[in-house]
Design a protein around this motif. Structure first.
Motif, PDB file in Angstrom:
ATOM      1  N   CYS A 224       0.796  -1.269  -0.135  1.00 27.09           N
ATOM      2  CA  CYS A 224       0.131   0.026   0.054  1.00 27.09           C
ATOM      3  C   CYS A 224       0.814   1.247   0.127  1.00 27.09           C
ATOM      4  CB  CYS A 224      -1.057  -0.022   1.168  1.00 27.09           C
ATOM      5  SG  CYS A 224      -2.225  -1.380   1.029  1.00 27.09           S
ATOM      6  N   GLY A 225       2.210   1.183  -0.133  1.00 32.94           N
ATOM      7  CA  GLY A 225       3.024   2.196  -0.078  1.00 32.94           C
ATOM      8  C   GLY A 225       3.181   2.999   1.057  1.00 32.94           C
ATOM      9  N   GLU A 226       2.944   2.215   2.493  1.00 36.50           N
ATOM     10  CA  GLU A 226       3.193   2.904   3.653  1.00 36.50           C
ATOM     11  C   GLU A 226       4.676   2.869   3.952  1.00 36.50           C
ATOM     12  OE1 GLU A 226       0.947   3.981   5.031  1.00 36.50           O
ATOM     13  OE2 GLU A 226      -0.911   2.994   4.097  1.00 36.50           O
ATOM     14  N   PRO A 227       5.180   4.035   4.714  1.00 33.78           N
ATOM     15  CA  PRO A 227       6.548   4.332   4.948  1.00 33.78           C
ATOM     16  C   PRO A 227       7.135   3.250   5.935  1.00 33.78           C
ATOM     17  CG  PRO A 227       5.521   6.004   6.118  1.00 33.78           C
ATOM     18  CD  PRO A 227       4.263   4.957   5.100  1.00 33.78           C
ATOM     19  N   ALA A 228       6.187   2.897   7.005  1.00 29.84           N
ATOM     20  CA  ALA A 228       6.793   2.097   8.195  1.00 29.84           C
ATOM     21  C   ALA A 228       5.507   1.359   9.055  1.00 29.84           C
ATOM     22  CB  ALA A 228       7.425   2.796   8.932  1.00 29.84           C
ATOM     23  N   VAL A 229       5.868   0.126   9.751  1.00 28.53           N
ATOM     24  CA  VAL A 229       5.043   0.090  10.683  1.00 28.53           C
ATOM     25  C   VAL A 229       5.440   0.091  12.151  1.00 28.53           C
ATOM     26  CG1 VAL A 229       3.746  -1.946  11.588  1.00 28.53           C
ATOM     27  CG2 VAL A 229       3.791  -1.766   9.319  1.00 28.53           C
ATOM     28  N   ILE A 230       4.738   0.721  13.080  1.00 25.64           N
ATOM     29  CA  ILE A 230       5.110   0.947  14.468  1.00 25.64           C
ATOM     30  C   ILE A 230       4.644   0.041  15.313  1.00 25.64           C
ATOM     31  CG2 ILE A 230       5.278   2.500  16.279  1.00 25.64           C
ATOM     32  CD1 ILE A 230       5.994   4.383  14.082  1.00 25.64           C
ATOM     33  N   LEU A 231       5.078  -0.599  16.577  1.00 26.39           N
ATOM     34  CA  LEU A 231       4.397  -1.130  17.440  1.00 26.39           C
ATOM     35  C   LEU A 231       5.109  -1.249  18.634  1.00 26.39           C
ATOM     36  CD1 LEU A 231       6.231  -3.939  17.801  1.00 26.39           C
ATOM     37  CD2 LEU A 231       5.304  -5.024  16.116  1.00 26.39           C
ATOM     38  N   LEU A 232       4.335  -1.797  19.739  1.00 30.38           N
ATOM     39  CA  LEU A 232       4.692  -1.716  21.109  1.00 30.38           C
ATOM     40  C   LEU A 232       4.806  -3.334  21.616  1.00 30.38           C
ATOM     41  CD1 LEU A 232       5.752  -0.170  23.473  1.00 30.38           C
ATOM     42  CD2 LEU A 232       3.234  -0.008  24.121  1.00 30.38           C
ATOM     43  N   GLY A 233       6.021  -3.797  21.770  1.00 28.79           N
ATOM     44  CA  GLY A 233       6.036  -5.012  22.071  1.00 28.79           C
ATOM     45  C   GLY A 233       7.660  -5.440  22.418  1.00 28.79           C
ATOM     46  N   ASP A 234       7.651  -6.751  22.737  1.00 29.95           N
ATOM     47  CA  ASP A 234       9.048  -7.342  23.122  1.00 29.95           C
ATOM     48  C   ASP A 234      10.216  -7.698  21.888  1.00 29.95           C
ATOM     49  OD1 ASP A 234      11.170  -9.106  23.880  1.00 29.95           O
ATOM     50  OD2 ASP A 234      10.016 -10.642  24.500  1.00 29.95           O
ATOM     51  N   PRO A 235      11.324  -6.838  22.000  1.00 31.97           N
ATOM     52  CA  PRO A 235      12.062  -6.672  21.028  1.00 31.97           C
ATOM     53  C   PRO A 235      12.681  -7.977  20.668  1.00 31.97           C
ATOM     54  CG  PRO A 235      12.670  -4.876  22.714  1.00 31.97           C
ATOM     55  CD  PRO A 235      11.663  -5.828  22.998  1.00 31.97           C
ATOM     56  N   ALA A 236      12.813  -8.766  21.578  1.00 34.29           N
ATOM     57  CA  ALA A 236      13.386 -10.200  21.364  1.00 34.29           C
ATOM     58  C   ALA A 236      12.466 -11.139  20.498  1.00 34.29           C
ATOM     59  CB  ALA A 236      13.765 -10.921  22.596  1.00 34.29           C
ATOM     60  N   PHE A 237      11.136 -10.756  20.353  1.00 33.03           N
ATOM     61  CA  PHE A 237      10.274 -11.522  19.607  1.00 33.03           C
ATOM     62  C   PHE A 237      10.085 -10.640  18.424  1.00 33.03           C
ATOM     63  CE2 PHE A 237       6.041 -11.967  17.985  1.00 33.03           C
ATOM     64  CZ  PHE A 237       5.965 -13.396  17.928  1.00 33.03           C
ATOM     65  N   TYR A 238       9.881  -9.416  18.222  1.00 34.72           N
ATOM     66  CA  TYR A 238       9.573  -8.792  17.004  1.00 34.72           C
ATOM     67  C   TYR A 238      10.739  -8.647  16.216  1.00 34.72           C
ATOM     68  CZ  TYR A 238       4.651  -8.450  18.572  1.00 34.72           C
ATOM     69  OH  TYR A 238       3.560  -8.621  18.971  1.00 34.72           O
ATOM     70  N   GLY A 239      11.890  -8.520  16.725  1.00 34.65           N
ATOM     71  CA  GLY A 239      13.213  -8.229  15.947  1.00 34.65           C
ATOM     72  C   GLY A 239      13.209  -9.475  14.804  1.00 34.65           C
ATOM     73  N   ARG A 240      12.662 -10.403  14.897  1.00 32.87           N
ATOM     74  CA  ARG A 240      12.917 -11.624  13.975  1.00 32.87           C
ATOM     75  C   ARG A 240      12.164 -10.965  12.483  1.00 32.87           C
ATOM     76  NH1 ARG A 240       9.086 -16.486  15.392  1.00 32.87           N
ATOM     77  NH2 ARG A 240       7.776 -15.446  16.802  1.00 32.87           N
ATOM     78  N   PHE A 241      11.239 -10.039  12.814  1.00 33.44           N
ATOM     79  CA  PHE A 241      10.205  -9.678  11.659  1.00 33.44           C
ATOM     80  C   PHE A 241      10.963  -8.270  11.200  1.00 33.44           C
ATOM     81  CE2 PHE A 241       7.553 -11.795  14.084  1.00 33.44           C
ATOM     82  CZ  PHE A 241       7.034 -12.798  13.240  1.00 33.44           C
TER      83      PHE A 241
END
Length: 172
Positions: free
Chosen positions: A108-125
């Motif tokens: 969709c041409g979005e520049p980024a996705v932001i979230l609040l969560g565990d860095p150890a988990f979401y780092g793999r994405f």
């Protein structure tokens, strides 16, 4: 087999039940995740292209939502909540939802996705501390849990404080 698709009108009750079950009793949960999704529908932050359902054997098994927040005047997606039926954990449904949400945002041409969560988990994405890209949270105590995944349309000039859509302050 897991199918990821856009949420349909008939999914509302199942999505509500999924988030209620997915967040029940979790220490980081507010208890309002299901109500938050309901409150975001119909707001300016809502875009149906970013509300995705995971279906297993024809039944809703998971859901992820990204809605628009802001960095200054720019609209930027904030991801969450994401939830999977607890009886179906460890089957890759959450990962499939995450990959689909990121792919939809990029398409969709979005520049980024932001979230609040565990860095150890979401780092793999591919998520990294948002401050690494000059984006800071409204609440400084979120620190390293406030993360960003830049996408193809990322602009290095996009810097400032990220504000989630207003319902987050009531339910999030």
């Amino acid at each position: 087999m897991t199918l990821i698709r856009r949420e349909r009108d008939g999914d509302r009750d199942a999505v509500h039940a999924l988030h209620t079950a997915a967040f029940a009793g979790l220490p980081h949960a507010s208890g309002g995740e299901a109500d938050l999704v309901d409150a975001l529908r119909g707001t300016a932050a809502w875009d149906p292209r970013h509300s995705l359902v995971a279906e297993v054997d024809g039944e809703a098994a998971g859901h992820v939502l990204s809605t628009y927040g802001t960095v200054g005047e720019a609209r930027v997606l904030g991801l969450g909540p994401i939830g999977v039926d607890p009886a179906l954990h460890r089957r890759g449904i959450g990962s499939a939802l995450m990959h689909a949400a990121l792919a939809a945002a990029d398409a969709c041409g979005e520049p980024a996705v932001i979230l609040l969560g565990d860095p150890a988990f979401y780092g793999r994405f591919g998520f990294v501390p948002a401050a690494d890209h000059g984006v800071v949270p409204e609440h400084p105590e979120w620190g390293p849990y406030f993360q960003i995944r830049t996408l193809s349309a990322w602009d290095e000039g996009l810097r400032g404080t990220f504000a989630y859509a207003p319902p987050f302050s009531e339910f999030g």
